[in-house]
Write a protein that holds these residues in place. Sequence first.
Motif, PDB file in Angstrom:
ATOM      1  N   MET A 155      90.934  77.383  67.955  1.00 31.62           N
ATOM      2  CA  MET A 155      90.889  77.533  69.418  1.00 31.62           C
ATOM      3  C   MET A 155      89.868  78.591  69.803  1.00 31.62           C
ATOM      4  O   MET A 155      89.128  78.424  70.768  1.00 31.62           O
ATOM      5  N   GLU A 174      87.317  79.516  67.979  1.00 33.42           N
ATOM      6  CA  GLU A 174      85.979  79.005  67.662  1.00 33.42           C
ATOM      7  C   GLU A 174      85.511  78.032  68.735  1.00 33.42           C
ATOM      8  O   GLU A 174      84.333  78.027  69.111  1.00 33.42           O
ATOM      9  N   ALA A 175      86.443  77.216  69.236  1.00 34.18           N
ATOM     10  CA  ALA A 175      86.078  76.262  70.286  1.00 34.18           C
ATOM     11  C   ALA A 175      85.590  77.007  71.522  1.00 34.18           C
ATOM     12  O   ALA A 175      84.669  76.551  72.207  1.00 34.18           O
ATOM     13  N   ALA A 176      86.194  78.163  71.798  1.00 37.27           N
ATOM     14  CA  ALA A 176      85.771  78.957  72.955  1.00 37.27           C
ATOM     15  C   ALA A 176      84.384  79.553  72.720  1.00 37.27           C
ATOM     16  O   ALA A 176      83.538  79.565  73.622  1.00 37.27           O
ATOM     17  N   ARG A 177      84.151  80.039  71.478  1.00 36.50           N
ATOM     18  CA  ARG A 177      82.799  80.521  71.158  1.00 36.50           C
ATOM     19  C   ARG A 177      81.805  79.387  71.359  1.00 36.50           C
ATOM     20  O   ARG A 177      80.721  79.570  71.887  1.00 36.50           O
ATOM     21  N   ASP A 178      82.219  78.199  70.935  1.00 36.08           N
ATOM     22  CA  ASP A 178      81.333  77.034  70.964  1.00 36.08           C
ATOM     23  C   ASP A 178      80.880  76.687  72.379  1.00 36.08           C
ATOM     24  O   ASP A 178      79.762  76.247  72.577  1.00 36.08           O
ATOM     25  N   VAL A 179      81.786  76.868  73.362  1.00 31.68           N
ATOM     26  CA  VAL A 179      81.394  76.521  74.735  1.00 31.68           C
ATOM     27  C   VAL A 179      80.739  77.700  75.456  1.00 31.68           C
ATOM     28  O   VAL A 179      80.454  77.609  76.643  1.00 31.68           O
ATOM     29  N   GLY A 180      80.512  78.796  74.725  1.00 33.97           N
ATOM     30  CA  GLY A 180      79.679  79.846  75.299  1.00 33.97           C
ATOM     31  C   GLY A 180      80.349  81.183  75.554  1.00 33.97           C
ATOM     32  O   GLY A 180      79.757  82.052  76.178  1.00 33.97           O
ATOM     33  N   ALA A 181      81.592  81.365  75.082  1.00 34.07           N
ATOM     34  CA  ALA A 181      82.273  82.633  75.330  1.00 34.07           C
ATOM     35  C   ALA A 181      81.927  83.645  74.230  1.00 34.07           C
ATOM     36  O   ALA A 181      81.954  83.300  73.053  1.00 34.07           O
ATOM     37  N   GLY A 182      81.632  84.862  74.632  1.00 34.22           N
ATOM     38  CA  GLY A 182      81.388  85.929  73.664  1.00 34.22           C
ATOM     39  C   GLY A 182      82.715  86.387  73.084  1.00 34.22           C
ATOM     40  O   GLY A 182      83.776  85.996  73.565  1.00 34.22           O
ATOM     41  N   PRO A 183      82.663  87.239  72.030  1.00 34.77           N
ATOM     42  CA  PRO A 183      83.908  87.642  71.362  1.00 34.77           C
ATOM     43  C   PRO A 183      84.940  88.254  72.295  1.00 34.77           C
ATOM     44  O   PRO A 183      86.127  87.957  72.204  1.00 34.77           O
ATOM     45  N   ARG A 232      85.302  87.832  75.576  1.00 31.47           N
ATOM     46  CA  ARG A 232      85.809  86.810  76.486  1.00 31.47           C
ATOM     47  C   ARG A 232      86.818  85.905  75.751  1.00 31.47           C
ATOM     48  O   ARG A 232      87.828  85.492  76.324  1.00 31.47           O
ATOM     49  N   ILE A 249      91.507  83.463  75.537  1.00 33.23           N
ATOM     50  CA  ILE A 249      92.166  82.551  74.593  1.00 33.23           C
ATOM     51  C   ILE A 249      93.232  83.276  73.756  1.00 33.23           C
ATOM     52  O   ILE A 249      94.406  82.937  73.790  1.00 33.23           O
ATOM     53  N   PHE A 279      79.386  78.917  62.925  1.00 35.65           N
ATOM     54  CA  PHE A 279      80.641  79.542  62.502  1.00 35.65           C
ATOM     55  C   PHE A 279      80.570  80.073  61.072  1.00 35.65           C
ATOM     56  O   PHE A 279      81.455  80.785  60.633  1.00 35.65           O
ATOM     57  N   GLU A 294      77.999  80.992  70.506  1.00 34.22           N
ATOM     58  CA  GLU A 294      77.941  80.884  71.967  1.00 34.22           C
ATOM     59  C   GLU A 294      76.513  80.772  72.492  1.00 34.22           C
ATOM     60  O   GLU A 294      76.318  80.444  73.653  1.00 34.22           O
ATOM     61  N   PHE A 298      86.553  69.614  67.057  1.00 34.83           N
ATOM     62  CA  PHE A 298      87.274  70.003  65.846  1.00 34.83           C
ATOM     63  C   PHE A 298      88.304  68.944  65.447  1.00 34.83           C
ATOM     64  O   PHE A 298      88.826  68.213  66.286  1.00 34.83           O
ATOM     65  N   TRP A 346      92.935  74.320  74.295  1.00 33.46           N
ATOM     66  CA  TRP A 346      93.651  75.542  74.682  1.00 33.46           C
ATOM     67  C   TRP A 346      94.926  75.139  75.395  1.00 33.46           C
ATOM     68  O   TRP A 346      94.900  74.661  76.534  1.00 33.46           O
ATOM     69  N   HIS A 379      97.247  76.748  76.760  1.00 35.67           N
ATOM     70  CA  HIS A 379      97.705  77.465  77.956  1.00 35.67           C
ATOM     71  C   HIS A 379      96.911  77.053  79.195  1.00 35.67           C
ATOM     72  O   HIS A 379      97.098  77.633  80.256  1.00 35.67           O
ATOM     73  N   LEU A 439      81.729  79.767  82.525  1.00 35.56           N
ATOM     74  CA  LEU A 439      80.991  80.811  81.809  1.00 35.56           C
ATOM     75  C   LEU A 439      79.502  80.736  82.136  1.00 35.56           C
ATOM     76  O   LEU A 439      78.797  81.732  82.087  1.00 35.56           O
ATOM     77  N   LEU A 498      79.183  70.030  78.668  1.00 30.56           N
ATOM     78  CA  LEU A 498      78.156  71.078  78.650  1.00 30.56           C
ATOM     79  C   LEU A 498      76.787  70.519  78.266  1.00 30.56           C
ATOM     80  O   LEU A 498      75.824  71.264  78.140  1.00 30.56           O
TER      81      LEU A 498
END
Lengths: 284, 344
Positions: free
Chosen positions: A178, A180-189, A191, A196, B53, B74, B82, B88, B90, B103, B151
């Motif tokens: 989860m 990693e998926a957030a990093r993938d869409v552009g979130a920095g550590p 964020r 998440i 990654f 990012e 995946f 997510w 939540h 973002l 995206l």
Amino acid sequence: MEQLAPATLATRRPALVRAPTDWTGIIFAVALSAAVIVPLLVVGVWAFTEVWRYPNVIPQQFGLRFWNQTLTRADVWSALTLSLQLSTVVTLLSAAICLPAAYAFARLSFPGRNVLFFSFLAGHAFPKFGLLIAIAAIFLQLNLIGTFWGVVLIQLVGTLLFMIWIPVAAFQSVDRRMEEAARDVGAGPFRVFWSITLPQAGPTIAAAVLLSFVGTFYETEGAWLIGAPGIRTMPVLMISFINNQMVIQYGAVLSVMLWVPSFIALMFARRVIGGGAFARGFGG
Amino acid sequence: MSVLKITDVSKIFAGPTVAVDNFSLEVANGELVCLLGPSGSGKSTLLRMVGGFERPTSGLMTIDGDDITHLPPERRPTGMVFQSHALWTHMNVFKNLAFGLKLRGLPQDQITEKVEAVLELVGLAGYGTRGVNQLSGGQQQRVALARSLVLEPKILLLDEPFASLDQHLRERLREEVRDIQQRLKITTLFVTHGQDEALAMADRIVVMRDGRTEQIDRPDVVYREPQTPFVAGFIGTMNLVDGAVSNGRFTRADFGLDIPIPDGPATLAIRPEALDLEAAETGEAQVHRVTDYGTHGLVDLDLGDGTRLKAMVAHPDLFSAGQKVNLKPQAMAAYRDNARVYRS
């Protein structure tokens, strides 16, 4: 295969028979429930009783006289306010210190990690009173005895175990994919942590915060040893009530008053968190 | 116009374990390339390196000529889907899809527009307010795909996206994903250990083993002309028979065949559908079992030394267990020292 077949049948057969009643389990459950509920019930009844003499099973006279007497005392209200203030400050401080530490324990690997992690158990591995006396000696030199912040510090120590161990389990149970998926869409550590990790671990961390709040509210030894005589929390006041005048109703009324915050907190927790979060926090 | 170029990339984990060994590949614009291999062949590690990654130990990766080797995930123009969906839980479906757009600082009306368009694309229009846990496995996978597609990544990365779905759903989803990929003309790298998936979806297949490339070709070429015995055995069903060639004749037990290659050990590869059977009193093999699949039959055969072969036959009722048969391969290949030395 020919030899396997009868064995398969044999193992299946017990499943067809209805499971026998687990009498041992039932007896244990009833005994445990009685041990928890009966004293609560007795105290609850005593709080609203004016006359209750042996051998009557039900009190002869109910009434709110002792509630009146208790609630009109200024020291009860100041103790209640102080207890709530203390618990809030201690819980907030504990969260500010422990949550980042818990994240580090859960996600980072650094020298001495395991030793440090288990050191939080140390405070609970020795007789607590001895530890408190030693700390009190140090606090005496630092002029912290009898002060609000002295009690905050001593109670903070008591929350460390809950506030480190449970959140560590919470952070560890967050799916790395989860994040990693957030990093993938552009979130920095950062964020990723905020949007998440924290919401995912949130319910379990809330359980830890709650336990630490309630635990602090009821903490007595530290508050008494470090806080006396200036700082009188609810539990400390209750002890002095009971020691000074052997009137059961005073103790009972204070007990019921002490239940109220934790009862509200637990009801809130049940709605928001759900039992699973507590279980997860303890590795369940 | 998006081209992914991987040049001499290696990944060595502590241990040391070589996960990817000097790997090179160029994925053309709009192409779907499948990385196919057994567990531990390094295909997922490679994909994760493209996604950012994992850091490659050495080598270079570029997208449209821009070096991305050391960029964090990012900041890469890649979108990853995946295996576990990694939605997510939540957030509802809409928020899952809108997160990346937010973002990027898009205004709310554009976000809504884009999210609705992509939900339409994956066949989930109107599902925005659902919680992700209320969705079925297939729907979750579509949301995961939509989350990447919304995206508009230059390179789409799919990490065994259908592995957690049942067979029926898997087949339907792979057709849908292939349709979407071709409609959007998006350059795609796809990891799978399912050969059916690779054969059905890919423009080209990279067969990997121990972090290296065994063969890169179109699916039909990989199937019909496997370059190594590993590829031959991994793609489809293949009879692999180890034996020896002497004076231009390959033998194993009672089975013999003329092959014009020098003397020495050899591995013979024959597809079941290319192995004809001929009933004979003193045959080279004995029928062990006959399975009737309706459209065709499969005959299991034993050579004299117990080597098991499979033959696909049109009329399974012509054969029965215990029967002796002669083997008449219509097409085959022979391998020696991990390379193909003969083909007919």
